[in-house]
Design a protein around this motif. Structure first.
Motif, mmCIF file in Angstrom:
data_model
loop_
_atom_site.group_PDB
_atom_site.id
_atom_site.type_symbol
_atom_site.label_atom_id
_atom_site.label_comp_id
_atom_site.label_asym_id
_atom_site.label_seq_id
_atom_site.Cartn_x
_atom_site.Cartn_y
_atom_site.Cartn_z
ATOM 1 N N VAL A 81 -7.441 1.397 -4.700
ATOM 2 C CA VAL A 81 -8.060 1.299 -3.331
ATOM 3 C C VAL A 81 -9.396 0.765 -3.223
ATOM 4 C CG1 VAL A 81 -8.169 2.325 -1.154
ATOM 5 C CG2 VAL A 81 -5.934 2.423 -2.328
ATOM 6 N N GLU A 109 -3.267 -2.532 5.208
ATOM 7 C CA GLU A 109 -3.314 -2.600 3.740
ATOM 8 C C GLU A 109 -2.626 -1.737 2.715
ATOM 9 O OE1 GLU A 109 -8.003 -4.169 4.018
ATOM 10 O OE2 GLU A 109 -7.567 -1.972 3.994
ATOM 11 N N PHE A 110 -2.754 -0.320 3.182
ATOM 12 C CA PHE A 110 -1.984 0.608 2.316
ATOM 13 C C PHE A 110 -0.572 0.412 2.507
ATOM 14 C CE2 PHE A 110 -0.259 5.023 1.784
ATOM 15 C CZ PHE A 110 -0.487 5.140 0.561
ATOM 16 N N PHE A 153 -6.781 -0.184 7.239
ATOM 17 C CA PHE A 153 -6.241 0.246 6.045
ATOM 18 C C PHE A 153 -4.991 1.067 5.960
ATOM 19 C CE2 PHE A 153 -6.157 3.703 3.067
ATOM 20 C CZ PHE A 153 -6.158 3.164 1.768
ATOM 21 N N ILE A 201 -3.495 -4.965 -2.706
ATOM 22 C CA ILE A 201 -4.888 -4.647 -1.465
ATOM 23 C C ILE A 201 -5.381 -6.140 -1.542
ATOM 24 C CG2 ILE A 201 -6.773 -3.701 -1.079
ATOM 25 C CD1 ILE A 201 -4.859 -1.703 -0.456
#
Length: 289
Positions: A113, A201-202, A197, A175
């Motif tokens: 990450v 993204e996560f 995020f 990512i």
């Protein structure tokens, strides 16, 4: 005299109406049938494998000290259970596998990450991470034993090193390939950096994360076994070396089967967790081959 033609009868007859309760066709369950056939096929292959293991060595004329049959391995497992503390060694190896897998997964997730969100950090650190991955992990095991002694820690560290890279590279790639339109859409809704995020993204990286976890679940067993082979006085790797030193091939097979069982259970737990977490994805993307 009234005469009625066929045409008049056809035109005057009421149109057929559909039944208020139409008979529904019998519901089929192809998915259940497919699962049943898959389970039956797997069990049939297992039976064939055990039969070949039991009678194959005798048919090929192999002596028992080279390839013992299935029942001889079972008898040796009973002996090791009663006299060699097989269950205790099994538990120690399983504990090392679990801790090595968890620590390696958390480290790989965190680094993946961080590098995915910071291209500059990736450019700075990627040569060193690549060098760490290229370096043979077996070469580190004696060094860890010299530093930490004949404890569980060298085995866990070797497992962490092996587990780390596949998870890190999967998360990093996921990512980096997040849909920018989705990120811009969330930004238009006044989402902060943490919300972007967390929501985009996560969540986009979860399928890649579980793909890495599947690979890492099997590699963790390899890492722990390497550590126990190099410097261990307990665990299944120790039993394997002990059986090899005594020329007891059946004991070696018992250790291999026990290590395989740990790997299968670890992999199964990862698949179960993947199905629970990624239940919103199409089944073709989450099912195991």
């Amino acid at each position: 005299m009234n005469t009625t033609t066929a045409k008049d009868l056809t035109m005057s007859s009421p149109e057929p109406t559909s039944s208020p309760n139409p008979v529904k066709p019998t519901a089929r369950r192809p998915l259940l049938n497919d699962k049943a056939r898959t389970v039956c096929g797997s069990l049939a292959l297992l039976v064939v494998f055990i039969a070949a293991w039991q009678w194959g060595p005798g048919m090929l004329g192999m002596p028992e000290y080279i390839l013992p049959n299935f029942m001889q391995v079972v008898r040796e497992a009973v002996v090791m259970w009663n006299n060699a503390q097989l269950l205790q060694h099994f538990g120690i190896t399983a504990m090392e596998v679990v801790f090595g897998f968890l620590f390696g997964a958390l480290l790989g997730l965190a680094v993946g990450v961080a590098l995915g969100l910071s291209p500059r950090a990736e450019a700075m650190l990627s040569p060193y991470i690549l060098a760490l991955q290229i370096a043979p992990k077996v070469a580190f095991a004696p060094l860890f034993v010299m530093w930490l002694g004949y404890t569980i820690y060298p085995k866990i560290i070797v497992a962490v090193l092996i587990v780390f890279f596949p998870i890190m590279i999967n998360v990093l790639s996921a990512i980096r390939t997040v849909d920018p339109d989705m990120v811009n859409l969330v930004r238009t809704l006044n989402a902060g950096r943490w919300q972007i995020f967390h929501l985009v993204e996560f969540r986009s990286a979860l399928p890649a994360l579980f793909s890495g976890l599947r690979i890492a679940s099997t590699l963790s067993v390899i890492g722990v076994t390497v550590g126990e082979l190099v410097g261990g006085n307990q665990g299944l790797g120790y039993l394997l070396v002990d059986g090899e030193g005594q020329g007891n091939t059946a004991a070696v097979f018992v250790s291999i089967v026990a290590l395989t069982l740990i790997g299968v259970v670890t992999y199964g737990v990862v698949v179960w967790a993947e199905r629970k977490v990624l239940h919103y994805l199409p089944k073709a993307n989450t099912s195991t081959v």
